[in-house]
Scaffold this active site. Structure first.
Site, PDB file in Angstrom:
ATOM      1  N   SER A 189     119.127  39.769  68.968  1.00 29.68           N
ATOM      2  CA  SER A 189     119.321  40.947  68.437  1.00 29.68           C
ATOM      3  C   SER A 189     117.900  42.078  67.822  1.00 29.68           C
ATOM      4  O   SER A 189     118.104  42.934  68.086  1.00 29.68           O
ATOM      5  CB  SER A 189     120.225  40.798  67.375  1.00 29.68           C
ATOM      6  OG  SER A 189     120.083  41.521  66.137  1.00 29.68           O
ATOM      7  N   HIS A 217     125.342  39.816  71.380  1.00 27.63           N
ATOM      8  CA  HIS A 217     124.875  41.170  72.003  1.00 27.63           C
ATOM      9  C   HIS A 217     124.981  41.504  72.967  1.00 27.63           C
ATOM     10  O   HIS A 217     124.200  42.391  73.886  1.00 27.63           O
ATOM     11  CB  HIS A 217     123.239  41.093  71.242  1.00 27.63           C
ATOM     12  CG  HIS A 217     123.407  41.255  69.702  1.00 27.63           C
ATOM     13  ND1 HIS A 217     123.611  42.266  69.104  1.00 27.63           N
ATOM     14  CD2 HIS A 217     123.009  40.232  69.021  1.00 27.63           C
ATOM     15  CE1 HIS A 217     123.416  42.075  67.865  1.00 27.63           C
ATOM     16  NE2 HIS A 217     123.428  40.760  67.659  1.00 27.63           N
ATOM     17  N   LYS A 248     131.184  44.041  67.876  1.00 28.11           N
ATOM     18  CA  LYS A 248     129.943  45.025  68.441  1.00 28.11           C
ATOM     19  C   LYS A 248     130.534  45.594  69.769  1.00 28.11           C
ATOM     20  O   LYS A 248     131.078  46.658  69.278  1.00 28.11           O
ATOM     21  CB  LYS A 248     128.919  43.933  68.547  1.00 28.11           C
ATOM     22  CG  LYS A 248     128.258  43.405  67.003  1.00 28.11           C
ATOM     23  CD  LYS A 248     127.270  42.385  67.261  1.00 28.11           C
ATOM     24  CE  LYS A 248     126.804  42.157  65.629  1.00 28.11           C
ATOM     25  NZ  LYS A 248     125.971  40.547  65.598  1.00 28.11           N
TER      26      LYS A 248
HETATM   27  C1  LIG Z   1     126.147  39.737  64.554  1.00 27.90           C
HETATM   28  C2  LIG Z   1     125.839  38.377  64.874  1.00 27.90           C
HETATM   29  C3  LIG Z   1     126.896  37.430  64.969  1.00 27.90           C
HETATM   30  C4  LIG Z   1     127.956  37.447  63.932  1.00 27.90           C
HETATM   31  O1  LIG Z   1     128.962  38.334  64.446  1.00 27.90           O
HETATM   32  P1  LIG Z   1     129.809  39.233  63.550  1.00 27.90           P
HETATM   33  O2  LIG Z   1     131.231  39.176  64.385  1.00 27.90           O
HETATM   34  O3  LIG Z   1     129.334  40.142  63.283  1.00 27.90           O
HETATM   35  O4  LIG Z   1     130.183  38.126  62.373  1.00 27.90           O
HETATM   36  C5  LIG Z   1     126.595  35.994  65.439  1.00 27.90           C
HETATM   37  N1  LIG Z   1     125.511  35.920  66.363  1.00 27.90           N
HETATM   38  C6  LIG Z   1     124.417  36.973  66.308  1.00 27.90           C
HETATM   39  C7  LIG Z   1     123.354  36.686  67.145  1.00 27.90           C
HETATM   40  C8  LIG Z   1     124.697  38.156  65.892  1.00 27.90           C
HETATM   41  O5  LIG Z   1     123.702  39.139  65.884  1.00 27.90           O
END
Ligand SMILES: *Cc1c(COP(=O)(O)O)cnc(C)c1O
Length: 405
Positions: A189, A217, A248
């Site tokens: 990310s 992502h 996301k």
């Molecule tokens: C944001 C994120 C998560 C968590 O996901 P959420 O649905 O926001 O709790 C898990 N792994 C990575 C790499 C992330 O960036």
């Protein structure tokens, strides 16, 4: 102990380091992504353009998704009414799990209240319930995976980020009889770089290790149906567990794993973080189903996003504003100092109506503080011009280094 004094002292230290987090108080405007109303501390409001959302494709404002959510509220009401085990499994949850299993070409799927919980619960369950398990964890892994592994109390071996040889060496040193899980991500990310999934699977197979891939992502964004990088590269069947988020690119909320029936049933049956918590509201599941289905058959959003990302990079190049090169949709502009980084983002917000959250330690290593810019299909040329012109002015004002052309 004087609790208040202790905690205030710790908070002051964060502030002194420039790492104190301040949340922007926003009101998203329905159907107008990336526009939002910002509420200031003094009670005034202003309109801002959001440049750091993980609603990568604007699906959180898609009319079909909103209709599905409203429809589900009209049919089923507000909450799920219980845990999955005790009256909380709604038909929308079952449908969503089918949709996700199909997305990743797996036998089954299991949804959680967030991506964080899905990583935490799945990794901690798998690693603690398999006797004498070792987890091999990429050095760049997300906090949710790190915490899940830690909670399992299993042995953990960290391998160098995206380094196949280091992983192979570390696997070769472990007793072949021990159960092993290799945990890594596809799109990282903060740097936007992409893991060598095929090579990791080769090595894992050679040493009899399970593979666990976080595609948070990438889901919705890559692959012909939005199944992620593993779909794009034809590798979904080689990865044992694919984990993703509904919060996301799919624009709603929730997390999941997809895997074989047995693995999903194992996590479903033994994971405290799955069992002892209220199920997602039916409307959230309904919104996610619609979003996933839409992105399975529509490439329009993905192609438009790619074009916008390329356009922003081209304009940054022309103005010699350096950013980290990568193969993904994430555009990290490194400032390299937490105080400057915060100052720049405050200036953008107050003077240009541009909202980019500063990314500081511990999210990224000290000295690599950055603006993490995420262009969406809905950012216009004018939005891009406003952003790059403001950045260019700041780069001159702050005497930040320019890229050498
Ligand atoms: C944001 C994120 C998560 C968590 O996901 P959420 O649905 O926001 O709790 C898990 N792994 C990575 C790499 C992330 O960036």
């Amino acid at each position: 102990m004087n609790y208040d004094e202790f905690m205030s002292g710790k908070l002051d230290a964060l502030r002194d380091d420039g790492n104190y987090r301040v949340f922007a108080d926003l009101e998203r405007q329905r159907g107008k992504f990336p526009r939002a109303t910002r509420h200031d501390a003094d009670g005034t409001t202003s309109e801002v353009t959001v440049w750091c959302s993980n609603d990568y494709l604007g699906m959180g404002q898609h009319p079909a998704v909103l209709d599905a959510m409203k429809g589900a509220i009209d049919r089923c009401g507000a909450g799920a009414g219980g845990t999955r085990n005790i009256s909380g499994t709604n038909h929308y949850h079952v449908e969503l799990e089918h949709e996700l299993a199909d997305l990743h070409g797996k036998e089954a799927a299991l949804i959680f209240t967030s991506g964080y919980v899905s990583n935490w619960a799945s990794l901690s369950t798998l690693a603690s319930r398999m006797p004498n398990c070792v987890v091999l964890s990429d050095a760049g892994n997300h906090a949710s995976m790190i915490e899940g592994i830690r909670h399992s109390r299993a042995d953990k071996v960290v391998f160098k980020h995206n380094d196949v040889e280091d992983l192979a060496r570390k696997l070769s040193e472990i007793d072949p009889e021990r159960p092993k899980i290799v945990a890594f991500e596809s799109v990282y990310s903060m740097d936007g770089d992409i893991g060598p999934i095929a090579e990791f699977c080769d090595v894992a197979e050679q040493y009899g290790a399970m593979t666990y891939l976080d595609e948070v992502h990438a889901v919705g964004l890559y692959g012909p149906r939005g199944g992620g990088i593993a779909e794009r590269e034809g590798l979904m069947d080689r990865v044992d567990v694919i984990e993703g988020t509904l919060g996301k690119a799919f624009g709603v909320m929730g997390g999941y794993i997809t895997a074989s029936k047995t693995i999903c049933d194992f996590v479903r049956s033994f994971s405290s973080g799955f069992i002892f918590t209220t199920a997602l509201p039916p409307a959230v599941a309904a919104g996610a189903i619609t979003s996933i289905r839409h992105l399975k058959q529509s490439d329009t959003e993905r192609l438009a996003q790619r074009e916008r990302v390329a356009k922003l990079r081209q304009r940054l190049d022309q103005l010699a504003i350096p950013y980290m090169a990568n193969e993904s949709h994430i555009v990290p502009v490194v400032v390299g100092d937490p105080v400057k980084c915060k100052w720049i983002t405050d200036w953008l917000l107050d003077n240009a109506g541009i909202y980019v959250q500063p990314i500081n330690y511990p999210t990224v290593p000290k000295g690599t503080e950055r603006l993490r810019i995420t262009p969406s299909p809905l950012h216009t040329n004018e939005d891009i011009e406003n952003l790059v012109n403001a950045l260019s002015e700041l780069w001159s004002q702050c005497a930040l280094s320019r890229a050498v052309a």
